[in-house]
Design an enzyme around this catalytic site. Sequence first.
Site, short mmCIF file in Angstrom:
data_model
loop_
_atom_site.label_atom_id
_atom_site.label_comp_id
_atom_site.label_asym_id
_atom_site.label_seq_id
_atom_site.Cartn_x
_atom_site.Cartn_y
_atom_site.Cartn_z
N HIS A 38 -3.71 7.07 2.98
CA HIS A 38 -4.07 5.80 2.34
C HIS A 38 -5.47 5.42 2.81
O HIS A 38 -5.77 5.47 4.00
CB HIS A 38 -3.04 4.74 2.72
CG HIS A 38 -3.44 3.35 2.35
ND1 HIS A 38 -3.97 3.05 1.12
CD2 HIS A 38 -3.42 2.19 3.05
CE1 HIS A 38 -4.24 1.75 1.07
NE2 HIS A 38 -3.91 1.21 2.24
N CYS A 63 0.82 -1.23 0.00
CA CYS A 63 0.00 0.00 0.00
C CYS A 63 0.85 1.28 0.00
O CYS A 63 0.35 2.35 -0.35
CB CYS A 63 -0.94 0.01 1.20
SG CYS A 63 -2.01 -1.43 1.24
N ASN A 96 -10.32 -0.42 -0.20
CA ASN A 96 -8.86 -0.32 -0.12
C ASN A 96 -8.26 -0.89 -1.41
O ASN A 96 -8.30 -2.09 -1.63
CB ASN A 96 -8.37 -1.10 1.11
CG ASN A 96 -6.85 -1.04 1.27
OD1 ASN A 96 -6.15 -0.57 0.38
ND2 ASN A 96 -6.37 -1.52 2.41
N1 COA Z 1 -18.85 -8.94 8.75
C1 COA Z 1 -19.33 -9.18 9.97
N2 COA Z 1 -18.55 -9.49 11.02
C2 COA Z 1 -17.22 -9.55 10.80
C3 COA Z 1 -16.66 -9.31 9.54
C4 COA Z 1 -17.53 -9.00 8.49
N3 COA Z 1 -17.09 -8.75 7.23
N4 COA Z 1 -15.31 -9.44 9.63
C5 COA Z 1 -15.04 -9.74 10.90
N5 COA Z 1 -16.19 -9.81 11.61
C6 COA Z 1 -16.36 -10.14 13.02
C7 COA Z 1 -15.19 -10.88 13.58
O1 COA Z 1 -15.30 -12.24 13.32
C8 COA Z 1 -15.31 -10.55 15.04
O2 COA Z 1 -16.28 -11.38 15.60
P1 COA Z 1 -16.08 -12.01 17.06
O3 COA Z 1 -15.98 -10.83 17.98
O4 COA Z 1 -17.30 -12.82 17.24
O5 COA Z 1 -14.81 -12.79 16.99
C9 COA Z 1 -15.85 -9.13 15.05
O6 COA Z 1 -16.41 -8.92 13.75
C10 COA Z 1 -14.80 -8.06 15.31
O7 COA Z 1 -13.68 -8.34 14.50
P2 COA Z 1 -12.41 -7.46 14.56
O8 COA Z 1 -11.37 -8.03 13.63
O9 COA Z 1 -12.00 -7.24 15.99
O10 COA Z 1 -12.96 -6.08 13.99
P3 COA Z 1 -12.21 -4.73 13.84
O11 COA Z 1 -13.00 -3.67 14.49
O12 COA Z 1 -10.74 -4.81 14.15
O13 COA Z 1 -12.32 -4.46 12.27
C11 COA Z 1 -11.02 -4.63 10.28
C12 COA Z 1 -11.74 -5.37 11.38
C13 COA Z 1 -10.35 -5.62 9.37
C14 COA Z 1 -12.03 -3.79 9.51
C15 COA Z 1 -9.96 -3.69 10.90
O14 COA Z 1 -9.18 -4.39 11.83
C16 COA Z 1 -9.06 -3.07 9.87
O15 COA Z 1 -9.49 -2.30 9.05
N6 COA Z 1 -7.75 -3.38 9.94
C17 COA Z 1 -6.81 -2.83 8.99
C18 COA Z 1 -6.92 -3.56 7.71
C19 COA Z 1 -6.16 -2.92 6.63
O16 COA Z 1 -6.26 -1.74 6.42
N7 COA Z 1 -5.41 -3.69 5.87
C20 COA Z 1 -4.71 -3.27 4.75
C21 COA Z 1 -3.38 -2.73 5.10
S1 COA Z 1 -3.16 -1.14 4.60
#
Ligand code: COA
Length: 331
Positions: free
Chosen positions: A258, A118, A288
């Site tokens: 980003h 990224c 993204n």
């Molecule tokens: N729909 C519904 N529920 C979902 C889901 C989806 N698409 N994806 C994950 N969940 C659930 C998980 O299973 C978890 O459930 P649980 O509590 O029963 O285990 C819950 O939602 C919370 O998951 P979590 O991973 O803690 O959520 P979060 O608030 O951290 O958000 C991301 C997840 C991926 C959106 C976030 O961590 C993120 O954006 N990270 C950066 C990713 C990124 O930018 N990557 C590219 C690099 S630049």
Amino acid sequence: MNPKQDRRIKIVGSGYYVPDKVLTNADLEKMVDTSDEWITTRSGIKERRIAAPEQASSDLALEAAKRALDDAGMTKDDIDLIIVCTATPDTAFPSTACWVQKGLGTDHIPALDIGAACSGFLYGLIVSESLILSGTNKRILLIATESLSKITDWEDRTTAVLFGDGAAAAVLEESDDDSGILSHYWKADGNLAEVLLQPGGGSRMPCSYAVVDEKMPFLRMRGNEVFKHAIKRMGEAAAEAIAKAGLTHEDVDWLIPHQANIRIITATGKRLHIPDEKVFVNIHKYGNTSCVTTPTALHEMKETGMLKQGDIIVLVAFGAGFTWAAITYRW
Ligand code: COA
């Protein structure tokens, strides 16, 4: 670059391309156990574009490149280097830049890829700055392109909802006025490589039936960890770049982060004391798209008249590696 030096590079043309197919959150609700509400509140994404089966990253890149050359009032014969930033190359070799060169039909100018996920476009700008200011190259076509849909596990709701496809390009040359790159900051930490990667298909884990059965050629991510590091590192990088340009947060007209997650974008703005109205957001439209997000934002802002001559812009990115970078730019 030291702001006291009077040589810098600037963007003289830009363009972007997104595939026609729109995948909405409602579409994803039919594919995995998710909801529009979850995706919107956790990521800010409403829809993303998906490349057609026959479209590879170089095909998207080629469209963006032609638009950037047109925008610059130039042709393929005016450039002397092609750099492509991508995490989803057409092939491991030749480079995607060589496929783009073939598509453009240029002379035998050099062509190479940069792999910084990224952060790729910002890494590409920094490399281009050195090449142009050292006299190695005069005019560089820098392209960011991704077809992340091709390495997405469409059964994994934790990643399938986040990414999109697209390409954006810029034509770069030495600036003949005050505009251009004022400063840069770039870093990497390979100790955290396993937090976000495509594990299979390379020399570490060559393709085999078992590797494919285990879905190893798909993108894997520990989202929470990425999230925490992204906020910390994007804040750090932007602050360093602003200081290196001899400026403060009050001088910044636009922060272009980003587009990975609306919560990361907002938190980065807050860390830097830059108000929300100066923080550019278009993640709802494209998701993204990795290194494509920052050049797409720049071009959209230019096209819609948001950028005014003399504006101080801070571009900042974070991605797999981990890599992170920021650039201060006077428009
Ligand atoms: N729909 C519904 N529920 C979902 C889901 C989806 N698409 N994806 C994950 N969940 C659930 C998980 O299973 C978890 O459930 P649980 O509590 O029963 O285990 C819950 O939602 C919370 O998951 P979590 O991973 O803690 O959520 P979060 O608030 O951290 O958000 C991301 C997840 C991926 C959106 C976030 O961590 C993120 O954006 N990270 C950066 C990713 C990124 O930018 N990557 C590219 C690099 S630049």
